[in-house]
Motif scaffolding. Structure first.
Motif, PDB file in Angstrom:
ATOM      1  N   ALA A 115      49.657   4.000  -8.978  1.00  0.00           N
ATOM      2  CA  ALA A 115      49.904   3.254  -7.749  1.00  0.00           C
ATOM      3  C   ALA A 115      48.886   3.651  -6.693  1.00  0.00           C
ATOM      4  CB  ALA A 115      51.318   3.532  -7.256  1.00  0.00           C
ATOM      5  N   SER A 116      48.400   2.667  -5.962  1.00  0.00           N
ATOM      6  CA  SER A 116      47.515   2.928  -4.834  1.00  0.00           C
ATOM      7  C   SER A 116      47.649   1.773  -3.863  1.00  0.00           C
ATOM      8  CB  SER A 116      46.062   3.082  -5.290  1.00  0.00           C
ATOM      9  OG  SER A 116      45.420   1.833  -5.401  1.00  0.00           O
ATOM     10  N   PRO A 117      47.414   2.015  -2.580  1.00  0.00           N
ATOM     11  CA  PRO A 117      47.486   0.921  -1.607  1.00  0.00           C
ATOM     12  C   PRO A 117      46.532  -0.221  -1.947  1.00  0.00           C
ATOM     13  CG  PRO A 117      47.432   3.043  -0.489  1.00  0.00           C
ATOM     14  CD  PRO A 117      47.153   3.316  -1.937  1.00  0.00           C
ATOM     15  N   ALA A 118      45.335   0.135  -2.423  1.00  0.00           N
ATOM     16  CA  ALA A 118      44.357  -0.902  -2.741  1.00  0.00           C
ATOM     17  C   ALA A 118      44.819  -1.758  -3.911  1.00  0.00           C
ATOM     18  CB  ALA A 118      43.007  -0.264  -3.055  1.00  0.00           C
ATOM     19  N   LEU A 119      45.425  -1.131  -4.924  1.00  0.00           N
ATOM     20  CA  LEU A 119      45.894  -1.892  -6.083  1.00  0.00           C
ATOM     21  C   LEU A 119      47.009  -2.849  -5.689  1.00  0.00           C
ATOM     22  CD1 LEU A 119      45.892  -2.528  -9.078  1.00  0.00           C
ATOM     23  CD2 LEU A 119      47.423  -0.575  -9.440  1.00  0.00           C
ATOM     24  N   ALA A 120      47.904  -2.394  -4.829  1.00  0.00           N
ATOM     25  CA  ALA A 120      49.001  -3.264  -4.395  1.00  0.00           C
ATOM     26  C   ALA A 120      48.460  -4.510  -3.694  1.00  0.00           C
ATOM     27  CB  ALA A 120      49.937  -2.493  -3.468  1.00  0.00           C
ATOM     28  N   ARG A 121      47.456  -4.333  -2.839  1.00  0.00           N
ATOM     29  CA  ARG A 121      46.875  -5.483  -2.144  1.00  0.00           C
ATOM     30  C   ARG A 121      46.061  -6.353  -3.102  1.00  0.00           C
ATOM     31  NH1 ARG A 121      50.277  -5.881   1.968  1.00  0.00           N
ATOM     32  NH2 ARG A 121      49.995  -4.285   3.597  1.00  0.00           N
ATOM     33  N   LEU A 122      45.394  -5.725  -4.061  1.00  0.00           N
ATOM     34  CA  LEU A 122      44.644  -6.497  -5.048  1.00  0.00           C
ATOM     35  C   LEU A 122      45.580  -7.392  -5.854  1.00  0.00           C
ATOM     36  CD1 LEU A 122      42.005  -7.130  -6.596  1.00  0.00           C
ATOM     37  CD2 LEU A 122      42.501  -5.151  -8.055  1.00  0.00           C
ATOM     38  N   GLU A 123      46.739  -6.868  -6.209  1.00  0.00           N
ATOM     39  CA  GLU A 123      47.707  -7.678  -6.953  1.00  0.00           C
ATOM     40  C   GLU A 123      48.163  -8.876  -6.126  1.00  0.00           C
ATOM     41  OE1 GLU A 123      49.952  -4.731 -10.029  1.00  0.00           O
ATOM     42  OE2 GLU A 123      50.458  -4.466  -7.919  1.00  0.00           O
ATOM     43  N   ASP A 163      50.346 -10.766   7.877  1.00  0.00           N
ATOM     44  CA  ASP A 163      50.774  -9.371   7.810  1.00  0.00           C
ATOM     45  C   ASP A 163      49.930  -8.560   6.831  1.00  0.00           C
ATOM     46  OD1 ASP A 163      52.890  -9.869   9.582  1.00  0.00           O
ATOM     47  OD2 ASP A 163      54.144 -10.596   7.929  1.00  0.00           O
ATOM     48  N   VAL A 164      49.303  -9.227   5.874  1.00  0.00           N
ATOM     49  CA  VAL A 164      48.555  -8.542   4.821  1.00  0.00           C
ATOM     50  C   VAL A 164      47.099  -8.307   5.220  1.00  0.00           C
ATOM     51  CG1 VAL A 164      47.704  -8.748   2.446  1.00  0.00           C
ATOM     52  CG2 VAL A 164      50.052  -9.430   3.004  1.00  0.00           C
ATOM     53  N   LEU A 165      46.516  -9.235   5.970  1.00  0.00           N
ATOM     54  CA  LEU A 165      45.098  -9.154   6.322  1.00  0.00           C
ATOM     55  C   LEU A 165      44.914  -8.392   7.627  1.00  0.00           C
ATOM     56  CD1 LEU A 165      44.146 -12.862   5.509  1.00  0.00           C
ATOM     57  CD2 LEU A 165      43.863 -10.855   4.037  1.00  0.00           C
ATOM     58  N   ALA A 166      43.909  -7.510   7.660  1.00  0.00           N
ATOM     59  CA  ALA A 166      43.633  -6.694   8.843  1.00  0.00           C
ATOM     60  C   ALA A 166      43.075  -7.554   9.970  1.00  0.00           C
ATOM     61  CB  ALA A 166      42.645  -5.587   8.493  1.00  0.00           C
ATOM     62  N   ASP A 218      34.309 -12.754 -13.531  1.00  0.00           N
ATOM     63  CA  ASP A 218      34.089 -12.489 -12.114  1.00  0.00           C
ATOM     64  C   ASP A 218      34.771 -11.183 -11.737  1.00  0.00           C
ATOM     65  OD1 ASP A 218      32.600 -14.752 -11.746  1.00  0.00           O
ATOM     66  OD2 ASP A 218      34.164 -15.894 -10.713  1.00  0.00           O
ATOM     67  N   VAL A 219      34.338 -10.612 -10.615  1.00  0.00           N
ATOM     68  CA  VAL A 219      34.909  -9.360 -10.125  1.00  0.00           C
ATOM     69  C   VAL A 219      35.538  -9.603  -8.760  1.00  0.00           C
ATOM     70  CG1 VAL A 219      34.464  -6.961  -9.486  1.00  0.00           C
ATOM     71  CG2 VAL A 219      33.171  -8.023 -11.361  1.00  0.00           C
ATOM     72  N   VAL A 220      36.810  -9.252  -8.639  1.00  0.00           N
ATOM     73  CA  VAL A 220      37.530  -9.356  -7.371  1.00  0.00           C
ATOM     74  C   VAL A 220      37.621  -7.962  -6.776  1.00  0.00           C
ATOM     75  CG1 VAL A 220      39.637 -10.114  -6.221  1.00  0.00           C
ATOM     76  CG2 VAL A 220      38.905 -11.228  -8.347  1.00  0.00           C
ATOM     77  N   THR A 221      37.096  -7.790  -5.576  1.00  0.00           N
ATOM     78  CA  THR A 221      37.110  -6.491  -4.906  1.00  0.00           C
ATOM     79  C   THR A 221      38.016  -6.557  -3.687  1.00  0.00           C
ATOM     80  OG1 THR A 221      34.850  -5.995  -5.614  1.00  0.00           O
ATOM     81  CG2 THR A 221      35.707  -4.729  -3.761  1.00  0.00           C
ATOM     82  N   CYS A 222      38.818  -5.524  -3.512  1.00  0.00           N
ATOM     83  CA  CYS A 222      39.721  -5.435  -2.366  1.00  0.00           C
ATOM     84  C   CYS A 222      39.574  -4.056  -1.725  1.00  0.00           C
ATOM     85  CB  CYS A 222      41.165  -5.657  -2.816  1.00  0.00           C
ATOM     86  SG  CYS A 222      42.389  -5.419  -1.507  1.00  0.00           S
ATOM     87  N   ARG A 239      48.414   3.292   7.129  1.00  0.00           N
ATOM     88  CA  ARG A 239      49.491   2.368   6.797  1.00  0.00           C
ATOM     89  C   ARG A 239      49.546   1.245   7.825  1.00  0.00           C
ATOM     90  NH1 ARG A 239      53.200   4.273   3.081  1.00  0.00           N
ATOM     91  NH2 ARG A 239      52.968   6.453   2.462  1.00  0.00           N
ATOM     92  N   PRO A 240      49.890   0.053   7.431  1.00  0.00           N
ATOM     93  CA  PRO A 240      50.378  -0.391   6.118  1.00  0.00           C
ATOM     94  C   PRO A 240      49.268  -0.820   5.158  1.00  0.00           C
ATOM     95  CG  PRO A 240      50.593  -2.180   7.669  1.00  0.00           C
ATOM     96  CD  PRO A 240      50.038  -1.021   8.444  1.00  0.00           C
ATOM     97  N   HIS A 241      48.057  -0.303   5.356  1.00  0.00           N
ATOM     98  CA  HIS A 241      46.953  -0.554   4.426  1.00  0.00           C
ATOM     99  C   HIS A 241      46.660  -2.048   4.270  1.00  0.00           C
ATOM    100  CE1 HIS A 241      47.326   3.676   3.441  1.00  0.00           C
ATOM    101  NE2 HIS A 241      48.579   3.496   3.065  1.00  0.00           N
ATOM    102  N   ARG A 242      46.411  -2.686   5.404  1.00  0.00           N
ATOM    103  CA  ARG A 242      46.055  -4.106   5.345  1.00  0.00           C
ATOM    104  C   ARG A 242      44.665  -4.274   4.725  1.00  0.00           C
ATOM    105  NH1 ARG A 242      48.580  -3.695  10.511  1.00  0.00           N
ATOM    106  NH2 ARG A 242      50.507  -4.942  10.610  1.00  0.00           N
ATOM    107  N   ILE A 243      44.403  -5.474   4.267  1.00  0.00           N
ATOM    108  CA  ILE A 243      43.122  -5.761   3.615  1.00  0.00           C
ATOM    109  C   ILE A 243      42.019  -5.843   4.666  1.00  0.00           C
ATOM    110  CG2 ILE A 243      41.820  -7.454   2.267  1.00  0.00           C
ATOM    111  CD1 ILE A 243      44.454  -8.195   0.889  1.00  0.00           C
TER     112      ILE A 243
END
Length: 300
Positions: free
Chosen positions: A6-14, A32-35, A85-89, A95-99
């Motif tokens: 688990a990582s904040p980046a993986l959660a947002r990537l999902e 709420d998700v995007l910085a 393709d490569v998706v990078t996040c 916290r809350p680790h927005r994108i």
């Protein structure tokens, strides 16, 4: 059961992958998700619109590779046309680790200088290497090719680029688990050889060179650059000596193994020898005699 760390980046990537998958109702929480720094450039509504539009290329999303860190995560996903393709996040550290930023690009990004060709015959390349030599030392592991290549390079003042050293350098980055490490080594060696020849300098490549396509590729590179092409195929005619060398050697190459697999070597022997311009050297003979024959062949 979750099997990934688990990582904040993986959660947002999902979350992003859900959008590329065309998940119903996706994007309602984008604000709420995007910085804030992200939405100052691209509004949440626009990002949702673009991502939903891309779903036609990817849905259903198939992930073929994943790299996960605390603040950065990347997924390699299949397009419907079979390319990757490569998706990078990248997320904020707090916290809350927005994108903070995200992008999608090809596995080989657009806009780069084209890769090297398989055949250099018609490649746009100046004939800058007149008088230089592209020398290939070929043979299975334990055949003595690296020993002779290094000795010839030292005697003639020619740099030696070796597969094992290049691949060993990639080990800290997961190189031992790459799908086709020998193909990667070939590409790196080809690039290094090209760089040397463009500078008008000779080069020695230490590589098994079992594939005929590799042999033809390097021959065409030498010819196109105006260099002489020399091949030395190393073999050990005594199986007991060969096996003892293979299993008892200690080369100290960072990130690489010393001993080898004798059963694997026996199978690979079927790819040798070369035909045509190659000099075949039996390394059972004294090293001085083998080296003398190699030097005569290279400078002829």
């Amino acid at each position: 059961m979750h099997r990934f760390a688990a990582s904040p980046a993986l959660a947002r990537l999902e979350w992003i992958l859900d959008g590329l998958d065309g998940k119903p109702g996706w994007g309602a929480d984008a604000s709420d998700v995007l910085a804030a720094a992200f939405t100052a450039v691209v509004t949440p509504e626009r990002y949702v619109e673009v991502t939903r539009g891309r779903a036609a290329r990817y849905a259903p999303v198939v992930v073929v590779g994943l790299d996960v860190g605390e603040t950065t995560a990347r997924a390699r996903i299949l397009r419907r046309d079979g390319t990757v393709d490569v998706v990078t996040c990248v997320v904020e550290t707090a916290r809350p680790h927005r994108i903070a930023t995200t992008w999608v690009e090809g596995l080989v990004p657009a806009g780069l200088t084209p890769g090297l060709p398989v055949d250099f015959t018609d490649h746009d390349l100046p004939s800058a290497a007149t008088g230089a030599r592209l020398v290939v030392f070929s043979g299975v592991p334990g055949s003595g090719k690296s020993t002779l290549a290094d000795a010839a390079g030292a005697e003639l003042g020619i740099p030696v680029f070796a597969t094992d050293w290049l691949l060993g350098a990639l080990t800290p980055f997961g190189g031992r688990h790459f799908e086709d490490p020998l193909a990667m080594a070939e590409e790196m060696l080809t690039t290094l050889a090209l760089r040397q020849l463009l500078a008008g300098q000779s080069v020695i490549l230490d590589h098994p060179t079992e594939l005929v396509t590799t042999r033809e590729r390097w021959r065409s590179l030498a010819r196109r650059a105006g260099a002489e092409f020399r091949v030395v195929v190393c073999r050990c005619s005594d199986p007991q000596v060969h096996r003892a060398r293979l299993e008892g050697r200690g080369r100290g190459i960072p990130g690489w193994h010393d001993s080898g697999d004798w059963s694997d070597v026996r199978q690979r022997l079927a790819s040798f020898p070369w035909h045509g311009e190659a000099l075949t050297v039996d390394t059972v003979q004294p090293h001085e005699l083998a080296l003398a024959a190699v030097l005569r062949h290279i400078i002829a």
